[in-house]
Write an enzyme that holds these catalytic residues in place. Structure first.
Site, PDB file in Angstrom:
ATOM      1  N   LYS A 116      17.899  94.883  34.167  1.00 11.28           N
ATOM      2  CA  LYS A 116      17.584  94.852  32.735  1.00 11.28           C
ATOM      3  C   LYS A 116      16.089  94.976  32.446  1.00 11.28           C
ATOM      4  O   LYS A 116      15.709  95.496  31.396  1.00 11.28           O
ATOM      5  CB  LYS A 116      18.149  93.578  32.119  1.00 11.28           C
ATOM      6  CG  LYS A 116      19.670  93.552  32.112  1.00 11.28           C
ATOM      7  CD  LYS A 116      20.135  92.323  31.363  1.00 11.28           C
ATOM      8  CE  LYS A 116      21.637  92.249  31.309  1.00 11.28           C
ATOM      9  NZ  LYS A 116      22.071  91.110  30.487  1.00 11.28           N
ATOM     10  N   LEU A 203      17.157  85.978  18.792  1.00 14.11           N
ATOM     11  CA  LEU A 203      17.367  86.321  17.382  1.00 14.11           C
ATOM     12  C   LEU A 203      18.426  85.402  16.784  1.00 14.11           C
ATOM     13  O   LEU A 203      19.423  85.089  17.419  1.00 14.11           O
ATOM     14  CB  LEU A 203      17.759  87.790  17.248  1.00 14.11           C
ATOM     15  CG  LEU A 203      16.746  88.794  17.835  1.00 14.11           C
ATOM     16  CD1 LEU A 203      17.254  90.221  17.704  1.00 14.11           C
ATOM     17  CD2 LEU A 203      15.395  88.667  17.148  1.00 14.11           C
ATOM     18  N   ARG A 291      28.671 103.460  31.723  1.00 11.20           N
ATOM     19  CA  ARG A 291      30.091 103.656  32.023  1.00 11.20           C
ATOM     20  C   ARG A 291      30.867 103.728  30.713  1.00 11.20           C
ATOM     21  O   ARG A 291      30.287 103.540  29.635  1.00 11.20           O
ATOM     22  CB  ARG A 291      30.612 102.458  32.825  1.00 11.20           C
ATOM     23  CG  ARG A 291      30.328 101.156  32.099  1.00 11.20           C
ATOM     24  CD  ARG A 291      31.025  99.969  32.674  1.00 11.20           C
ATOM     25  NE  ARG A 291      30.440  98.726  32.203  1.00 11.20           N
ATOM     26  CZ  ARG A 291      30.720  98.126  31.057  1.00 11.20           C
ATOM     27  NH1 ARG A 291      31.585  98.660  30.213  1.00 11.20           N
ATOM     28  NH2 ARG A 291      30.125  97.007  30.708  1.00 11.20           N
TER      29      ARG A 291
END
Ligand code: ADP
Length: 450
Positions: A116, A203, A291
């Site tokens: 990530k 958030l 994917r």
């Protein structure tokens, strides 16, 4: 040309791929564990190979067994579905080393997006807006606390290798930082063998909006709009819709173009999903899935395309069968995930299906591998079906969902169907006014979930 595809998966997604193969005149090979000898994907494929015992580490994740199954049956290509080996770069490399075709992106793209931190850096460089956070990995608690103070709490600590909601911890204040930091690292290590973490601003009321992208690997890429997957429990999606009730055509065109351009730029091949959090009119990239997604049918419904067919086409070196201008939205689609789970705690509920009846009629699609008398094995995930409805607009889709849920019969095990009946009576669901925290709060209030 590919004329035989091995489907390295099980359940509804294996059926989904086999169906596309059949329509394209391509032979299909199912693989299965001993626990799945009687599974529907085995019955429906042209051929099948048993690849090992029940635990997925010894069967669906066994790379040598899957490669051997290709060699035995003469399959030239492998479709991984989602989960299992679908985002395993090493596997893709091995597939290619055996002169087989992996139906999906390159090993390199999977590697970049599977980490990530690297994914965020790559996307930032491609002009995709990201959640504010640390630059790269955070290695010490002191650094984590310093960043927390700088960014302002709450923050979220995420394992760079994380997925499926694992390896993510929120710290609401500095006092919570030590525990969150250590737990995210430990989860990263134990689930993914990598304890590197990074920090993002947490958030407060975003929606989860994801953009479907598709590339031909030759510098052409399109977007197929967004899906709103904000209704989540423990970071797992349960209800998905397209188009997103809060997204205007202008916003869709803007963020869609940013995503398609980014994919064209890196010569991305096949289907991909770029996930964002969306708050106060702004998009913030969180991760990319390289994917097919569980929720891809809502996109197929509104655009009238077959994404698996397109995946196979581009894997063969053919162009996509549509351009951006061909892609126009028709109506509204909703998917609900039907899991064999017992409410209120969503505990897995495997067992024998004594009666099964799938809903039908206009605008209804049931993707499921269930049949009367089938025994759901306890070894795999609890998704047993996806009910997808399509209507001319959102109210029609909601009414159709209500009607179709009423027709569905799954006897013998508990399922998440009652949850959806209840949700359809909620004003916020009817008006589309929800964010990523809505469902957890609703569950707490209405089901007293711990
Ligand atoms: P995974 O790879 O485990 O699915 P994601 O990064 O896709 O993890 O995040 C999954 C979900 O976690 C998101 O849909 C959202 O609900 C929540 N989440 C992730 N990052 C944030 C953030 N910065 N602020 C608030 N919620 C977040």
């Amino acid at each position: 040309m590919i004329d035989k595809i091995l489907v390295a998966n099980r359940g509804e997604i294996a059926l989904r791929v086999i169906r596309a193969c059949r329509e394209m005149g391509i032979q299909s090979v199912a693989v299965h564990s001993t626990a799945d000898a009687n599974a529907m994907h085995v019955r429906m494929a042209d051929e099948s190979v048993c690849i090992g015992p029940a635990p997925s580490t010894q069967s669906y994740l066994s790379q040598p067994a899957i490669i051997a199954a290709c060699e035995i049956t003469g399959a030239q290509a492998i479709h991984p579905g989602y989960g299992f080996l679908s985002e395993n770069a090493q596997f893709v490399q091995i597939v290619e080393d055996h002169d087989l075709t992996f139906i999906g992106p390159t090993a390199e793209h999977i590697r970049v997006m599977g980490d990530k931190i690297t994914a965020k850096e790559t996307m930032l460089a491609l002009g995709v807006p990201c959640v504010p956070g640390s630059e790269g990995g955070v290695t010490s608690l002191e650094e984590a606390k310093r960043l927390g103070a700088e960014m302002g709490y709450p923050v979220i600590i995420k394992a760079t290798a994380g997925g499926g909601g694992k390896g993510m911890k929120v710290a609401a204040s500095e006092a919570e930082m030590e525990r969150a930091f250590m737990t995210a690292r430990a989860e990263g290590k134990s689930n993914f063998g990598n304890d590197e973490v990074y920090i993002e601003k947490y958030l407060q009321k975003p929606r989860h909006i994801e953009i479907q992208v598709f590339g031909d690997g030759k510098g052409n890429a399109v977007h197929l709009g967004e899906r709103d997957c904000s209704l989540q429990r423990r970071h797992q999606k349960v209800f998905e819709e397209a188009p997103g009730p809060s997204i205007s055509p202008e916003e869709r065109a803007r963020i869609g173009k940013i995503c398609a351009d980014a994919m064209a730029n890196i010569n991305y091949i096949g289907a991909g999903t770029i996930e964002f959090l969306y708050e106060d009119g702004e998009f913030f990239f969180i991760e990319m899935n390289t994917r097919l997604q569980v929720e891809h049918p809502v996109t197929e419904a509104i655009f009238g395309v077959d994404l698996v067919r397109e995946q196979i086409r581009v894997a063969e070196g053919l162009p996509m069968s549509f351009t951006q201008d061909d892609l126009t939205i028709n109506g509204h689609a909703i998917e609900v995930r039907i899991n064999a789970e017992k409410l209120p705690n969503f505990s897995p509920c495997p067992g024998k299906i004594t009666q099964y009846h799938a809903p039908g009629g206009l605008g209804v699609r049931m993707d499921s591998a269930l049949y009367d008398g089938y025994s759901i094995p306890p070894y795999y995930d609890s998704l047993i079906g996806k009910l997808i409805v399509h209507g001319r607009d959102r109210p029609e889709a909601l009414a159709r969902l209500n009607r179709a849920l009423g027709e569905l019969i799954v006897d013998g095990v508990d399922t998440t169907v009652p949850l959806f009946h209840a949700l359809l009576g909620e004003d916020d669901i009817i008006t589309g006014d929800y964010n990523i925290h809505w469902l957890e709060k609703w569950l707490e209030t209405n089901l007293g979930e711990a």
